[in-house]
Design an enzyme around this catalytic site. Structure first.
Site, PDB file in Angstrom:
ATOM      1  N   CYS A   1       0.799  -1.228   0.000  1.00 47.31           N
ATOM      2  CA  CYS A   1       0.000   0.000   0.000  1.00 47.31           C
ATOM      3  C   CYS A   1       0.831   1.277   0.000  1.00 47.31           C
ATOM      4  O   CYS A   1       1.991   1.285   0.373  1.00 47.31           O
ATOM      5  CB  CYS A   1      -0.869   0.066   1.255  1.00 47.31           C
ATOM      6  SG  CYS A   1      -1.897  -1.349   1.485  1.00 47.31           S
TER       7      CYS A   1
ATOM      8  N   GLY B   1       0.699   0.217  -5.222  1.00 41.56           N
ATOM      9  CA  GLY B   1      -0.502  -0.624  -5.237  1.00 41.56           C
ATOM     10  C   GLY B   1      -1.449  -0.168  -6.320  1.00 41.56           C
ATOM     11  O   GLY B   1      -1.770   1.021  -6.386  1.00 41.56           O
TER      12      GLY B   1
ATOM     13  N   TYR C   1      14.033  -2.014  -4.110  1.00 40.33           N
ATOM     14  CA  TYR C   1      13.076  -2.144  -5.203  1.00 40.33           C
ATOM     15  C   TYR C   1      11.818  -1.290  -5.095  1.00 40.33           C
ATOM     16  O   TYR C   1      11.421  -0.636  -6.052  1.00 40.33           O
ATOM     17  CB  TYR C   1      12.681  -3.629  -5.342  1.00 40.33           C
ATOM     18  CG  TYR C   1      11.517  -3.884  -6.255  1.00 40.33           C
ATOM     19  CD1 TYR C   1      11.612  -3.614  -7.620  1.00 40.33           C
ATOM     20  CD2 TYR C   1      10.310  -4.388  -5.769  1.00 40.33           C
ATOM     21  CE1 TYR C   1      10.538  -3.829  -8.478  1.00 40.33           C
ATOM     22  CE2 TYR C   1       9.238  -4.611  -6.613  1.00 40.33           C
ATOM     23  CZ  TYR C   1       9.357  -4.332  -7.962  1.00 40.33           C
ATOM     24  OH  TYR C   1       8.304  -4.543  -8.796  1.00 40.33           O
TER      25      TYR C   1
ATOM     26  N   ASN D   1      -0.557   1.081   5.683  1.00 37.90           N
ATOM     27  CA  ASN D   1       0.430   0.396   4.852  1.00 37.90           C
ATOM     28  C   ASN D   1       1.217  -0.553   5.743  1.00 37.90           C
ATOM     29  O   ASN D   1       1.822  -0.126   6.719  1.00 37.90           O
ATOM     30  CB  ASN D   1       1.368   1.435   4.212  1.00 37.90           C
ATOM     31  CG  ASN D   1       2.566   0.812   3.511  1.00 37.90           C
ATOM     32  OD1 ASN D   1       3.631   1.384   3.476  1.00 37.90           O
ATOM     33  ND2 ASN D   1       2.386  -0.358   2.949  1.00 37.90           N
ATOM     34  N   GLY D   2       1.222  -1.833   5.387  1.00 37.42           N
ATOM     35  CA  GLY D   2       1.966  -2.804   6.177  1.00 37.42           C
ATOM     36  C   GLY D   2       1.121  -4.017   6.454  1.00 37.42           C
ATOM     37  O   GLY D   2       0.136  -4.270   5.768  1.00 37.42           O
TER      38      GLY D   2
END
Ligand code: SF4
Length: 516
Positions: free
Chosen positions: A54, A80, A299, A154-155
């Site tokens: 996310c 995302g 990345y 997010n996570g």
């Protein structure tokens, strides 16, 4: 095999739970997986990359907060592409619209016009926990005894079984299977006197990775988990006629589009609150060693972002240089696997004194639908996305730079493609160590049995991908490239199997014979 994909966009205003007028409504259509080249649509065996879960944004104090959130999410789209949502508040009401698809597909002018207010939070999602239905798209809005709360996360939380069961025993009714809702339910059930105390109390009860933005009718909150797995930055838009606009985003690249200046990272274990009176902050957790996700530098994050106190571009450039020092090989050209391998390849080429060439071209315009050839062409998925520049590769000794090998199947196709374009030798260099263990902190990794490096030696992988030589960056080298002068603590569990939290799924870390 078929996969259910959304065609078009369905928007839900979860104030009413109705399809929102003005958005494009469509239906679920089962379609063959082989039709879709997009990484989201490839079969697991064809899918070359790991996926981030996310991206989040938050805006406080802007007359068009929804549009600012939209711009922020637009810049975070790489984190995302499955769904996106924006919730806004105007001091009295809290509106929330979310849908399946890309940010620009969901949030047209008409839709943004339905999101009034000077505060907003937004979310773009690639799901790993909870199913992928629209129901689990975020922000999630919950009407609790503490008032209306919207949350975007997010996570990935771990160790949740007991917490969820306890909450249900206490009367919590979950609307989604997303673990983000657990945080809101913990807040609702907290006995703490004030909302900010309830949030701090709740965050200290959950384990795992979370960078969170939350909104009530009149306040914005932003917090990171105590280990700081995922990035979250704070910025400011100067306003000469009144209070500044305060913004938060998963990555600082979002600030550039908002014309906001980067102010600082939200610290691990920190809870920041923004009200009309300004910004206040508290550490709700201290003394836990930092373990920020090093793969963000390798990345996920954009090179134009500054995360964990460091520019991603700088880290990737250093990874390329270190790779050249550790595993140099005589060659004529250095060629990146686009796009994520480009920065490391530039560093490698400069350090090695070998010309950098864009010998593989990525088609950025591969859509979600195209006419499948009558005969399935070998390696079709990879060929659709990448094409070799024959005159740069023919007769050359080529060093290919990529950022990971997950299952090995895609790397083999790329090596074959470069050789097929006339390369004399193909040497593959990877700008991180071998990926040997899955992630439990918000990155969608295959289980250990499907990670080639967990099941084969480097020489066996080299043979499998048909390269003349193969080398990975060492773990020490990677840490040096991402630390610079500071002492940021990193999670490296996908390269070491040493998890910073106690919880692991035993099934997922058992190696098994690869069927390649
Ligand atoms: S396991 Fe790997 S991908 Fe997951 S948080 Fe740790 S370093 Fe990042």
């Amino acid at each position: 095999m078929t996969r259910r994909l959304f065609q078009g966009v369905v928007g839900i205003d979860d104030a009413t739970n109705q399809l929102s007028a003005g958005t494009v409504a469509s239906s679920l259509i089962p379609v063959p997986c082989s039709l879709f080249p997009d990484p989201c649509s490839l079969t697991p065996q064809e899918d070359p990359k790991l996926h981030e879960e996310c991206g989040v944004v938050a805006i406080h104090g802007h007359p068009d907060a929804a549009r600012q959130a939209y711009l922020g999410l637009y810049a975070l789209q790489h984190r995302g592409q499955e769904s996106a949502g924006i919730a806004t508040a105007d001091g009295h009401h809290l509106a929330n619209i979310k849908g399946m698809g890309l940010v620009s597909e969901i949030f047209t002018d008409d839709v943004l016009a339905k999101l009034p207010g000077s505060m907003a939070i937004g979310h773009t999602r690639y799901s790993t926990t909870g199913d992928s239905a629209l129901l689990n798209a975020q922000p999630i809005r919950v009407d609790s005894v503490k008032g209306l709360i919207a949350i975007a996360h997010n996570g990935n939380l771990v160790h949740l079984g007991n917490v969820r069961a306890r909450l249900e025993r206490d009367g919590a009714y979950f609307q989604t299977t997303s673990d983000s809702e657990i945080i809101v339910q913990l807040i609702a059930h907290s006995r703490a006197g004030s909302l900010v105390d309830a949030i701090a109390d709740s965050l200290s009860q959950v384990e795992g990775a979370f960078s969170i933005v939350m909104m009530t009718r009149d306040r914005i909150f932003a917090a990171r988990d105590p280990r700081g797995f995922r990035p979250l930055s704070m910025g400011r838009i100067k306003n000469p006629d009144g209070p500044d606009t305060i913004v938060f985003a998963s990555e600082s690249c979002a600030f550039d589009l908002l014309r906001a200046t980067f102010e600082r990272d939200v610290l691990p274990g920190e809870l920041v609150m923004v009200t009309e009176d300004g910004v206040t902050s508290r550490q709700y957790s201290t003394g836990v060693p930092q373990s920020s996700c090093i793969f963000e530098h390798v990345y996920f994050a954009r090179p134009d972002s500054r995360i964990f106190g460091r520019w991603v571009q700088e880290s990737r450039d250093q990874m390329g240089r270190q790779l050249a020092r550790e595993s140099g090989v005589p060659a004529d050209v250095v060629v990146p696997v686009p796009d994520s391998g480009v920065t490391a390849a530039l560093g490698y080429a400069e350090e090695a004194g070998i010309p950098f060439r864009l010998g593989l071209i990525r088609n950025h315009y591969v859509g979600r639908t195209f006419i499948e050839p009558e005969q399935r062409v070998r390696d079709f998925g990879v060929r659709l996305k990448l094409n070799p520049v024959r005159n740069l590769l023919e007769g050359k000794r080529v060093i290919l730079i990529d950022d990971s090998i997950i299952r090995g199947t895609t790397s083999r196709k790329i090596v074959r493609m470069v050789r097929g374009a006339g390369a004399k030798e193909v040497h593959l260099r990877i700008s991180c160590p071998p990926t040997i263990s899955p992630c439990f902190y918000g990155v969608d990794t295959p289980s250990k049995r499907d990670l080639i490096a967990a099941n084969k030696s480097i020489e066996e992988i080299r043979q499998y991908i048909e390269a003349d030589s193969l080398s990975y960056l060492s773990l020490d080298g990677l840490l040096r490239c991402c630390r610079g002068e500071d002492q940021t603590g990193y999670c490296t569990a996908c390269y070491t199997g040493n998890y910073p939290t106690q919880w692991v799924d035993v099934e997922d870390i058992l190696p098994a014979a690869l069927s390649l």
